[in-house]
Scaffold this active site. Sequence first.
Site, PDB file in Angstrom:
ATOM      1  N   HIS A  58       0.852  -1.195   0.000  1.00 29.37           N
ATOM      2  CA  HIS A  58       0.000   0.000   0.000  1.00 29.37           C
ATOM      3  C   HIS A  58       0.886   1.242   0.000  1.00 29.37           C
ATOM      4  O   HIS A  58       2.112   1.154   0.116  1.00 29.37           O
ATOM      5  CB  HIS A  58      -0.978  -0.005   1.167  1.00 29.37           C
ATOM      6  CG  HIS A  58      -0.346   0.043   2.524  1.00 29.37           C
ATOM      7  ND1 HIS A  58       0.441  -0.963   3.034  1.00 29.37           N
ATOM      8  CD2 HIS A  58      -0.406   0.988   3.509  1.00 29.37           C
ATOM      9  CE1 HIS A  58       0.845  -0.642   4.254  1.00 29.37           C
ATOM     10  NE2 HIS A  58       0.346   0.536   4.557  1.00 29.37           N
ATOM     11  N   HIS A  83       1.291   3.905   1.987  1.00 26.22           N
ATOM     12  CA  HIS A  83       1.759   4.640   3.153  1.00 26.22           C
ATOM     13  C   HIS A  83       3.277   4.734   3.124  1.00 26.22           C
ATOM     14  O   HIS A  83       3.966   3.802   2.691  1.00 26.22           O
ATOM     15  CB  HIS A  83       1.280   3.975   4.443  1.00 26.22           C
ATOM     16  CG  HIS A  83      -0.121   4.346   4.815  1.00 26.22           C
ATOM     17  ND1 HIS A  83      -0.939   3.544   5.593  1.00 26.22           N
ATOM     18  CD2 HIS A  83      -0.860   5.458   4.526  1.00 26.22           C
ATOM     19  CE1 HIS A  83      -2.120   4.145   5.765  1.00 26.22           C
ATOM     20  NE2 HIS A  83      -2.096   5.289   5.125  1.00 26.22           N
ATOM     21  N   ASP A 122       5.778   4.510   5.146  1.00 27.01           N
ATOM     22  CA  ASP A 122       6.694   3.542   5.762  1.00 27.01           C
ATOM     23  C   ASP A 122       6.812   2.261   4.953  1.00 27.01           C
ATOM     24  O   ASP A 122       7.596   1.374   5.300  1.00 27.01           O
ATOM     25  CB  ASP A 122       6.270   3.228   7.205  1.00 27.01           C
ATOM     26  CG  ASP A 122       4.857   2.678   7.318  1.00 27.01           C
ATOM     27  OD1 ASP A 122       3.974   3.151   6.573  1.00 27.01           O
ATOM     28  OD2 ASP A 122       4.625   1.789   8.165  1.00 27.01           O
ATOM     29  N   HIS A 123       6.053   2.187   3.851  1.00 27.11           N
ATOM     30  CA  HIS A 123       6.128   1.012   2.989  1.00 27.11           C
ATOM     31  C   HIS A 123       6.682   1.319   1.599  1.00 27.11           C
ATOM     32  O   HIS A 123       6.901   0.380   0.826  1.00 27.11           O
ATOM     33  CB  HIS A 123       4.747   0.374   2.858  1.00 27.11           C
ATOM     34  CG  HIS A 123       4.247  -0.227   4.130  1.00 27.11           C
ATOM     35  ND1 HIS A 123       4.227  -1.577   4.380  1.00 27.11           N
ATOM     36  CD2 HIS A 123       3.768   0.356   5.268  1.00 27.11           C
ATOM     37  CE1 HIS A 123       3.753  -1.811   5.596  1.00 27.11           C
ATOM     38  NE2 HIS A 123       3.458  -0.638   6.151  1.00 27.11           N
ATOM     39  N   HIS A 171      -7.663  -2.013   5.516  1.00 29.71           N
ATOM     40  CA  HIS A 171      -6.785  -0.981   6.077  1.00 29.71           C
ATOM     41  C   HIS A 171      -7.383   0.384   5.741  1.00 29.71           C
ATOM     42  O   HIS A 171      -8.385   0.486   5.044  1.00 29.71           O
ATOM     43  CB  HIS A 171      -5.377  -1.132   5.510  1.00 29.71           C
ATOM     44  CG  HIS A 171      -4.332  -0.336   6.232  1.00 29.71           C
ATOM     45  ND1 HIS A 171      -4.214  -0.333   7.602  1.00 29.71           N
ATOM     46  CD2 HIS A 171      -3.348   0.490   5.768  1.00 29.71           C
ATOM     47  CE1 HIS A 171      -3.203   0.446   7.952  1.00 29.71           C
ATOM     48  NE2 HIS A 171      -2.667   0.965   6.859  1.00 29.71           N
ATOM     49  N   ASP A 228      -0.570  -4.091   5.719  1.00 38.15           N
ATOM     50  CA  ASP A 228      -1.258  -3.643   6.935  1.00 38.15           C
ATOM     51  C   ASP A 228      -2.737  -3.991   6.829  1.00 38.15           C
ATOM     52  O   ASP A 228      -3.379  -3.763   5.800  1.00 38.15           O
ATOM     53  CB  ASP A 228      -1.102  -2.136   7.108  1.00 38.15           C
ATOM     54  CG  ASP A 228       0.331  -1.743   7.447  1.00 38.15           C
ATOM     55  OD1 ASP A 228       1.199  -2.630   7.485  1.00 38.15           O
ATOM     56  OD2 ASP A 228       0.570  -0.539   7.666  1.00 38.15           O
ATOM     57  N   HIS A 243       6.039  -5.731  11.814  1.00 38.79           N
ATOM     58  CA  HIS A 243       5.352  -4.444  11.871  1.00 38.79           C
ATOM     59  C   HIS A 243       4.979  -4.099  13.315  1.00 38.79           C
ATOM     60  O   HIS A 243       3.827  -3.855  13.660  1.00 38.79           O
ATOM     61  CB  HIS A 243       4.097  -4.465  10.989  1.00 38.79           C
ATOM     62  CG  HIS A 243       3.615  -3.107  10.554  1.00 38.79           C
ATOM     63  ND1 HIS A 243       2.647  -2.424  11.249  1.00 38.79           N
ATOM     64  CD2 HIS A 243       3.964  -2.321   9.517  1.00 38.79           C
ATOM     65  CE1 HIS A 243       2.400  -1.283  10.650  1.00 38.79           C
ATOM     66  NE2 HIS A 243       3.201  -1.184   9.587  1.00 38.79           N
TER      67      HIS A 243
END
Length: 312
Positions: free
Chosen positions: A63, A65, A67-68, A140, A211, A269
Amino acid sequence: MELYFMGTNAGVPSLERNVTSLALRLFDERRSFWLFDCGEGTQHQILRSPLKLSKLEKIFISHLHGDHLFGLPGLISSRAYQGGNTPLTIYGPTGLKQYIKTSLNISESRIDYQLDIVEHVGGHLFEDETFRVESALLDHRIASYGYRIVEKDLPGKLDSVLLSSHGIKPGPLYGKLKRGESVEAPDGVIIKPEEVLGSPKQGRIVTILGDTRPCPAAISLSEGADAMVHESTFLDELAQTAYDYHHSTAKQAAEAAEAAGAKQLYLTHFSSRYKSEDQLQQLLVEARQVFANSELAREHILYPVNRADGEE
């Protein structure tokens, strides 16, 4: 086939852990590796690993976001400088192509290899003679996907003693038999594959989830998986917090693994609030109370994905 974690923290990096990134090392199967998510600092983590960017074949983004995927532009740009000149395919949700193209265009980055970006909404993503990859939407705050990697069954072992008795030595005729073709031996006998091939080796299944809250897709993607990677952001005492932020607890990850009939669960995570080893062990204890074959994902450790018979 091995899993190699390069980031196991949630949201932001900490002194103990980097943000999300995971490699599926396929050196024996494809002489390459696939990357799942690419948080900030991933290319630095690769430099500290047994991996080489020149061997990177595919990237799967769960996805959008930060942090990914904040490590993606730098890694793409650096790959060519580290000998990466083969095609690279990146899979991910709608919007991924705009993010990558904008980052590379504004920074005037030159990519001297074929770069293919495949946006998807789940389903069948890739298949060749050795692997199939499927994806499904999880639960998510934004569109987040899980990936199911299925290894094709491998031919059984050839009966070398029987073949030798007919004058057949390792070489091209072995290859034909493994491909299901009959061959003529030097003594004139026609050898059929079913006469000399053992039972096929069952292919392995790896599920890597983005997530997510607990949801049916996480279970269906993980059905019968030899290795399952599931986010475990919080302890169960913070189950409501996990729900509010569209995440899962370690206990919920274990419940999904149990429901799916997975063989091995890797928890990852982790919230930055869990800094000490004792705190991480609490996550593991909660998971193992539900699913005994649970492990904490540790960065810079190779985790073999074993077959049902115990072979790697």
